[in-house]
Each structure stands twice: as C-alpha cells, then as structure tokens.
Design an enzyme around this catalytic site. Structure first.
Site, PDB file in Angstrom:
ATOM      1  N   ASN A   9       0.874  -1.162   0.000  1.00  0.00           N
ATOM      2  CA  ASN A   9       0.000   0.000   0.000  1.00  0.00           C
ATOM      3  C   ASN A   9       0.916   1.218   0.000  1.00  0.00           C
ATOM      4  OD1 ASN A   9      -1.753   2.069   0.433  1.00  0.00           O
ATOM      5  ND2 ASN A   9      -2.427   1.410   2.478  1.00  0.00           N
ATOM      6  N   LYS A  11       0.186   4.214  -0.226  1.00  0.00           N
ATOM      7  CA  LYS A  11      -0.434   5.410   0.370  1.00  0.00           C
ATOM      8  C   LYS A  11      -0.168   6.614  -0.547  1.00  0.00           C
ATOM      9  CE  LYS A  11      -0.216   3.173   4.797  1.00  0.00           C
ATOM     10  NZ  LYS A  11      -0.184   3.261   6.266  1.00  0.00           N
ATOM     11  N   HIS A  95      -9.577   1.391   4.731  1.00  0.00           N
ATOM     12  CA  HIS A  95      -8.307   1.519   5.468  1.00  0.00           C
ATOM     13  C   HIS A  95      -8.534   2.434   6.678  1.00  0.00           C
ATOM     14  CE1 HIS A  95      -4.187   2.563   6.450  1.00  0.00           C
ATOM     15  NE2 HIS A  95      -3.827   1.473   5.795  1.00  0.00           N
ATOM     16  N   GLU A  97      -6.919   4.779   7.770  1.00  0.00           N
ATOM     17  CA  GLU A  97      -6.684   6.201   7.492  1.00  0.00           C
ATOM     18  C   GLU A  97      -7.906   6.825   6.825  1.00  0.00           C
ATOM     19  OE1 GLU A  97      -2.943   5.562   5.505  1.00  0.00           O
ATOM     20  OE2 GLU A  97      -2.067   4.965   7.429  1.00  0.00           O
ATOM     21  N   GLU A 167      -5.531  -4.830  10.368  1.00  0.00           N
ATOM     22  CA  GLU A 167      -4.501  -3.819  10.583  1.00  0.00           C
ATOM     23  C   GLU A 167      -4.769  -3.100  11.905  1.00  0.00           C
ATOM     24  OE1 GLU A 167      -2.555  -2.662   6.579  1.00  0.00           O
ATOM     25  OE2 GLU A 167      -4.131  -1.231   7.029  1.00  0.00           O
ATOM     26  N   GLY A 173       2.514   2.195  10.829  1.00  0.00           N
ATOM     27  CA  GLY A 173       3.498   3.273  10.706  1.00  0.00           C
ATOM     28  C   GLY A 173       4.207   3.608  12.006  1.00  0.00           C
ATOM     29  N   SER A 212       3.282  -2.304  10.297  1.00  0.00           N
ATOM     30  CA  SER A 212       4.732  -2.425  10.500  1.00  0.00           C
ATOM     31  C   SER A 212       5.263  -3.804  10.171  1.00  0.00           C
ATOM     32  CB  SER A 212       5.116  -2.001  11.929  1.00  0.00           C
ATOM     33  OG  SER A 212       4.742  -0.656  12.153  1.00  0.00           O
TER      34      SER A 212
HETATM   35  P1  13P Z   1       3.005   0.269   7.695  1.00  0.00           P
HETATM   36  O1  13P Z   1       3.504  -1.008   7.092  1.00  0.00           O
HETATM   37  O2  13P Z   1       3.766   1.480   7.258  1.00  0.00           O
HETATM   38  O3  13P Z   1       2.845   0.168   9.189  1.00  0.00           O
HETATM   39  O4  13P Z   1       1.519   0.513   7.124  1.00  0.00           O
HETATM   40  C1  13P Z   1       0.606  -0.515   7.203  1.00  0.00           C
HETATM   41  C2  13P Z   1      -0.596  -0.140   6.429  1.00  0.00           C
HETATM   42  O5  13P Z   1      -1.330   0.766   6.782  1.00  0.00           O
HETATM   43  C3  13P Z   1      -0.846  -0.860   5.174  1.00  0.00           C
HETATM   44  O6  13P Z   1      -2.101  -0.574   4.674  1.00  0.00           O
END
Ligand code: 13P
Length: 249
Positions: A9, A11, A95, A97, A167, A173, A212
């Site tokens: 992803n 982002k 997601h 976010e 997740e 992150g 992560s």
């Molecule tokens: P990270 O791997 O940066 O923690 O992000 C995970 C994520 O949100 C994947 O959609």
C-alpha cells in the site's frame, strides 16, 4: 490451500520517476518462481503507469479506495468502473486512514465493497482496533462489527473474491507490530465469522496482516495458520524490503 498475497500500500507516495525505479527493481528482483501473489496499490494517477510497466509481469496492481457512487456529479471521486478500466485487480477499502481522516463508517465501507465486486474488483477490506479499544478489551468486538457490516450486504459466493486485512491501528506506521500470536488470535476470530457466512468459502478467504510488517518480522507472522499475507505500507516503498517480505511468504 490459500496462496499467500503480499500487497504493497503505497499510500500517498510516489512520482512517475520514483515509481518507475521501484517497479523496475521489483520486476528484476522477483524472478520467475514466485510462490505468492504480489500486488502494488498505487495512488490513482499512477494506475496506468502500473498497467504500462507491469502488464507482462507477475505483479498485479490495484487502488487504495473507490467511490461508493456509480458515476456522475461527484467531484474528485474515482469509480469502480474507472479502476476496472485501469485493469486494477484489487482495491483497498476501509483503510483505517480513510476511517479516521475521512469519516468512513462501516456501512459506507460495506457499500463500497459492493461497488468493487460489481465491477469485478477484489476488495481488500481493512479492519482493526485502536490502542484504546485494545486496552479496553474491545478488539474482537470492533473487528467483528467492521467485518459484519460487509458480510451483511454481500452474497455468500462473493467470499471467493473477498480479501480481509487485519490492521491494528496502533501498529500502522509506528514500528510496533502485533506479535504473531496476537495477530493469529484476531485472524482466527475473523475466520470464524466468515465461516458463519459460508464454511467452505471461509476456508479460502485470505486474511492479511498489516501494521509495521518488515523483513525482520514477516516470516514469523506469515508462519501463523490464519495469516495469509501482508498489507505493507512503509516497507513497500523500498524494493529490497518488499522483495524480502515476498520471499518470506
Ligand atoms: P506500515 O507497514 O507502514 O505500518 O503501514 C501498514 C498499512 O497501513 C498498510 O495498509
């Protein structure tokens, strides 16, 4: 047997130049005998770049969100049909976010999932609890409610195209990862819930872990019985890291 899926992803990262370098490194590093399915989810303006650079490769591409609307006066939105036009195979939906910064609720996530399925896209539906919810003992209730909203609206045979991603919000992150046991517990809860919809198909639904995931923890996470792949953020932007996770799968 579920074939593992390693999905990046990206982002809101990338540029034509940096994507080209990343994708070319991924192609070169992947080789021809990849055991798992590999996917990159790029920002919408770069989906056709992915199509151009990946169409003769073993790497699939997908989007990070989809509109709940079919077409029309919805400025800024991107429809499922448009993603299908860009030959996307998958789309990430719900997601954390999107849920946190765009107010996406379970019902909207469910309706977007229907739109994706109707256009032949495989939805990757994200679920996960915040740290506060985990510490209050609400993890299972939260992820169950998030998944149930989707299961309530889809047909049982749509499970064949569904991917779920667990997740934990506190692990995204942050460098903090759920232990393999913590993740497995939640994945098993999700699998049980899928089985209430259709036992046979539930056994084939891929449940990805995200939060992560890195080369140094991927192998032990991916060794758990109900962890069928990863949804990877930060580490998906570095070819060497992403390839190392692919090799661990
Ligand atoms: P990270 O791997 O940066 O923690 O992000 C995970 C994520 O949100 C994947 O959609």
């Amino acid at each position: 047997m579920r074939r593992k899926l390693i999905a990046g992803n990206w982002k809101m990262n990338g540029s034509f130049a940096s994507n080209e370098a990343l994708l070319s490194d991924l192609r070169a590093g992947l080789g021809s005998d990849v055991a798992c399915e590999v996917l990159v989810c790029a920002p919408a303006p770069y989906l056709m770049q992915c199509a151009d650079l990946l169409s003769d490769s073993d790497i699939a591409w997908g989007a990070q969100d989809v509109s709940v609307h079919i077409s029309g006066a919805y400025t800024g939105e991107v429809s499922a049909a448009m993603l299908a036009d860009c030959s996307c195979s998958y789309v990430i939906i719900g997601h954390s976010e999107r849920r946190a910064y765009h107010g996406e609720l379970n019902e909207l996530v469910a309706q977007k999932t229907l739109r994706a399925l109707a256009s032949g896209l495989k939805p990757i539906v994200c679920v996960g609890e915040t740290l506060e919810q985990r510490e209050s003992g609400l993890t299972n209730a939260v992820v169950r409610a998030q998944l149930q909203a989707v299961l309530d609206v889809i047909e049982a045979d749509a499970l064949a195209d569904l991917v779920v991603a667990y997740e934990p919000v506190w692990a995204i992150g942050t460098g903090k990862t759920a232990t393999p046991q913590m993740a497995q517990e939640v994945h098993a809860v999700l699998r049980q819930q899928l089985a209430l919809k259709n036992v046979t198909s539930a056994a084939n639904v891929r449940i990805l872990y995200g939060g992560s995931m890195k080369p140094d923890n991927a192998q032990e996470l991916l060794a758990m019985p109900d962890i069928d792949g990863g949804l990877i953020g930060g580490a998906a932007l570095k070819a060497a890291d992403f390839l190392a996770i692919v090799r661990a799968a």
